[in-house]
Design a protein around this motif. Structure first.
Motif, mmCIF file in Angstrom:
data_model
loop_
_atom_site.group_PDB
_atom_site.id
_atom_site.type_symbol
_atom_site.label_atom_id
_atom_site.label_comp_id
_atom_site.label_asym_id
_atom_site.label_seq_id
_atom_site.Cartn_x
_atom_site.Cartn_y
_atom_site.Cartn_z
ATOM 1 N N GLN A 224 -71.191 -26.635 33.051
ATOM 2 C CA GLN A 224 -70.686 -27.724 31.931
ATOM 3 C C GLN A 224 -71.977 -28.541 32.778
ATOM 4 N N THR A 225 -72.272 -28.767 34.126
ATOM 5 C CA THR A 225 -74.147 -29.514 34.566
ATOM 6 C C THR A 225 -74.783 -28.744 33.682
ATOM 7 N N TYR A 226 -75.674 -27.955 33.182
ATOM 8 C CA TYR A 226 -76.684 -27.281 33.608
ATOM 9 C C TYR A 226 -77.281 -26.827 32.267
ATOM 10 N N MET A 227 -75.861 -26.359 31.264
ATOM 11 C CA MET A 227 -75.736 -25.477 30.143
ATOM 12 C C MET A 227 -75.612 -26.937 28.240
ATOM 13 N N GLN A 228 -76.692 -28.032 28.898
ATOM 14 C CA GLN A 228 -75.843 -28.838 28.157
ATOM 15 C C GLN A 228 -76.083 -28.683 26.559
ATOM 16 N N ARG A 229 -76.605 -27.690 26.350
ATOM 17 C CA ARG A 229 -77.433 -27.206 24.991
ATOM 18 C C ARG A 229 -76.551 -25.713 24.907
ATOM 19 N N GLY A 230 -76.197 -25.590 23.789
ATOM 20 C CA GLY A 230 -75.374 -24.314 23.138
ATOM 21 C C GLY A 230 -76.254 -22.577 23.085
ATOM 22 N N VAL A 231 -75.356 -21.886 22.891
ATOM 23 C CA VAL A 231 -76.302 -21.173 23.558
ATOM 24 C C VAL A 231 -75.406 -19.944 22.260
ATOM 25 N N VAL A 232 -76.658 -19.522 21.255
ATOM 26 C CA VAL A 232 -75.889 -18.433 19.959
ATOM 27 C C VAL A 232 -76.570 -16.844 20.473
ATOM 28 N N LEU A 246 -88.542 -15.573 17.599
ATOM 29 C CA LEU A 246 -88.519 -17.438 18.264
ATOM 30 C C LEU A 246 -88.793 -17.945 18.941
ATOM 31 N N ASP A 247 -89.877 -17.332 19.986
ATOM 32 C CA ASP A 247 -90.904 -17.986 20.686
ATOM 33 C C ASP A 247 -91.814 -18.542 20.087
ATOM 34 N N ALA A 267 -75.431 -26.079 18.602
ATOM 35 C CA ALA A 267 -75.915 -25.077 18.256
ATOM 36 C C ALA A 267 -75.173 -24.040 16.562
ATOM 37 N N GLN A 268 -73.922 -24.278 16.895
ATOM 38 C CA GLN A 268 -73.199 -23.998 15.317
ATOM 39 C C GLN A 268 -74.280 -24.366 13.939
ATOM 40 N N LEU A 269 -74.624 -26.140 13.794
ATOM 41 C CA LEU A 269 -75.078 -26.362 12.507
ATOM 42 C C LEU A 269 -76.233 -25.368 12.669
ATOM 43 N N PHE A 270 -76.857 -25.332 13.923
ATOM 44 C CA PHE A 270 -78.395 -24.430 13.885
ATOM 45 C C PHE A 270 -78.521 -22.836 13.939
ATOM 46 N N ILE A 271 -76.700 -22.360 13.099
ATOM 47 C CA ILE A 271 -76.696 -20.715 13.162
ATOM 48 C C ILE A 271 -77.871 -20.614 11.460
ATOM 49 N N PRO A 272 -77.414 -21.373 10.558
ATOM 50 C CA PRO A 272 -77.647 -20.753 9.191
ATOM 51 C C PRO A 272 -79.627 -21.040 9.204
ATOM 52 N N ASP A 273 -80.201 -22.076 10.710
ATOM 53 C CA ASP A 273 -81.208 -21.542 10.686
ATOM 54 C C ASP A 273 -81.992 -20.840 11.136
ATOM 55 N N LEU A 274 -81.681 -20.322 12.648
ATOM 56 C CA LEU A 274 -82.018 -19.097 12.963
ATOM 57 C C LEU A 274 -81.892 -17.907 12.570
ATOM 58 N N LYS A 275 -81.292 -18.024 11.375
ATOM 59 C CA LYS A 275 -80.982 -16.622 10.918
ATOM 60 C C LYS A 275 -81.913 -16.465 9.713
ATOM 61 N N MET A 276 -82.477 -17.670 8.816
ATOM 62 C CA MET A 276 -83.659 -17.578 8.332
ATOM 63 C C MET A 276 -84.420 -17.465 9.006
ATOM 64 N N ILE A 277 -84.946 -18.136 10.160
ATOM 65 C CA ILE A 277 -86.303 -17.477 10.738
ATOM 66 C C ILE A 277 -86.319 -15.926 11.044
ATOM 67 N N LEU A 278 -85.493 -15.616 11.227
ATOM 68 C CA LEU A 278 -85.798 -14.099 11.647
ATOM 69 C C LEU A 278 -85.492 -13.288 10.693
ATOM 70 N N GLU A 279 -84.957 -13.713 9.526
ATOM 71 C CA GLU A 279 -85.056 -12.945 8.167
ATOM 72 C C GLU A 279 -85.979 -13.131 7.422
ATOM 73 N N GLU A 280 -86.293 -14.167 7.560
ATOM 74 C CA GLU A 280 -87.961 -14.478 6.759
ATOM 75 C C GLU A 280 -89.335 -14.050 7.471
ATOM 76 N N ALA A 281 -88.916 -13.745 9.082
ATOM 77 C CA ALA A 281 -89.817 -12.789 9.665
ATOM 78 C C ALA A 281 -89.552 -11.049 9.645
ATOM 79 N N GLY A 282 -88.306 -10.686 8.389
ATOM 80 C CA GLY A 282 -88.090 -9.439 8.140
ATOM 81 C C GLY A 282 -87.413 -8.703 8.910
ATOM 82 N N ILE A 283 -86.672 -9.341 9.496
ATOM 83 C CA ILE A 283 -85.927 -8.748 11.032
ATOM 84 C C ILE A 283 -84.051 -8.756 10.871
ATOM 85 N N ALA A 284 -83.673 -7.867 10.470
ATOM 86 C CA ALA A 284 -82.095 -7.903 10.103
ATOM 87 C C ALA A 284 -81.295 -8.189 11.402
ATOM 88 N N VAL A 285 -80.065 -9.407 10.650
ATOM 89 C CA VAL A 285 -79.719 -10.168 11.555
ATOM 90 C C VAL A 285 -78.316 -9.061 11.779
#
Length: 306
Positions: A224-232, A246-247, A267-285
């Protein structure tokens, strides 16, 4: 307030120019399971050896069971149990001979030795192997025998240094059940491990990295203290290239088994953006979802900012 079983103040240990333990402070309450969590070489074993009276600190002070680690190391040894990651057993002795030897080392009264020996054999599940050479035991049995030998004298405090290293998952779980039974009976347990999944079995944790304690608390407090952001968690067909992509977008990611864990805001809202970033780079999610952070996620996050 519970009695303090272990207390350390500004403990430091150097070997030449190398700083193995760097001014650590900690307290462990009586009956508590305190986990010292960190990668190999972080300073865990060096700290344990100082607390057990096997190694003098370069600086700092500490008390174990009320005894000074600087001046009362022999008294400490009488009141603790110590199990090293190599189990401290003699392979060329039989199971029974090992128990007899440690009964003598720990000066268990003669009238109690038979009772304590039978307890160890039963606890380890090796009553029918008492005449076998210790080297012939499967690793899980050898582990429990080592624990039994370390606590023959029923010490109030036990130190376990990487006790599950090299042991199969079922034996590891059974071993932790034994640790909890001892804690419930009032024994203080100080255990080091580099297995992140084991950390959740502890009452409190000290996360150690490069000789420093970088965080401390219960498993839930650390999350709770050290994970202020979410994990996908992301499953992809090209693991390393995906992390590189991603880097490039300044998104923190680390490899966890056969998946990536990305640490992001909302994290939940950012999932579509993550998927798009990877797929546009030719990586299948194959799969992408928000997960509850693990202690390994906490540790990786802390290392990145330390």
């Amino acid at each position: 307030m519970k009695e303090i079983a272990v207390q350390v103040n500004n403990l430091r240990r150097t070997f030449g120019d190398f700083v193995a333990v760097d001014h650590i402070n900690l307290q462990v309450a009586a009956g508590e399971i305190y986990g010292f969590l960190g990668p190999n070489g972080a300073g865990k074993s060096t700290t344990i050896r100082m607390l057990c009276g096997l190694l003098l600190p370069t600086e700092g002070s500490g008390f174990v069971g009320g005894f000074d680690i600087l001046s009362e190391s022999e008294e400490i040894k009488k009141h603790i149990g110590y199990m090293s990651q190599k189990f401290s057993l003699y392979d060329d002795l039989t199971v029974e001979e090992n128990i007899d030897f440690f009964g003598g080392v720990y000066t268990v009264p003669k009238k109690k030795r038979t009772v304590r020996k039978e307890w160890v054999l039963e606890m380890a599940g090796i009553q029918d192997r008492r005449k076998h050479l210790t080297m012939t035991l499967p690793m899980g049995f050898k582990q429990r025998l080592a624990l039994g030998c370390a606590i023959l004298h029923e010490p109030p405090i036990i130190f376990l240094d990487e006790p599950t290293s090299g042991v199969d998952p079922i034996s590891r779980r059974n071993f932790w059940n034994l640790i909890h039974e001892m804690s419930d009976a009032g024994t203080t347990v100080f255990v080091t491990t580099h297995y992140m999944d084991e950390a959740d079995y502890c009452d409190r944790l000290g996360l150690i990295y490069r000789g420093k304690i970088i965080a401390e608390g219960t498993p839930n407090e650390l999350k709770q203290t050290y994970m202020q952001r979410g994990v996908v968690e992301i499953e992809v067909d090209q693991l390393v290239p995906a992390m590189g992509v991603l880097d490039q977008h300044t998104i923190e990611a680390a490899i966890f088994g056969n998946t990536l864990h990305a640490t992001v805001e909302h994290a939940q809202l950012f999932i579509p953006d993550l998927k798009m970033i990877l797929e546009e780079a030719g990586i299948a999610v194959k799969r992408i979802e928000k997960i509850i952070p693990s202690l390994e996620d906490v540790f990786v996050t802390l290392i990145e900012v330390s």
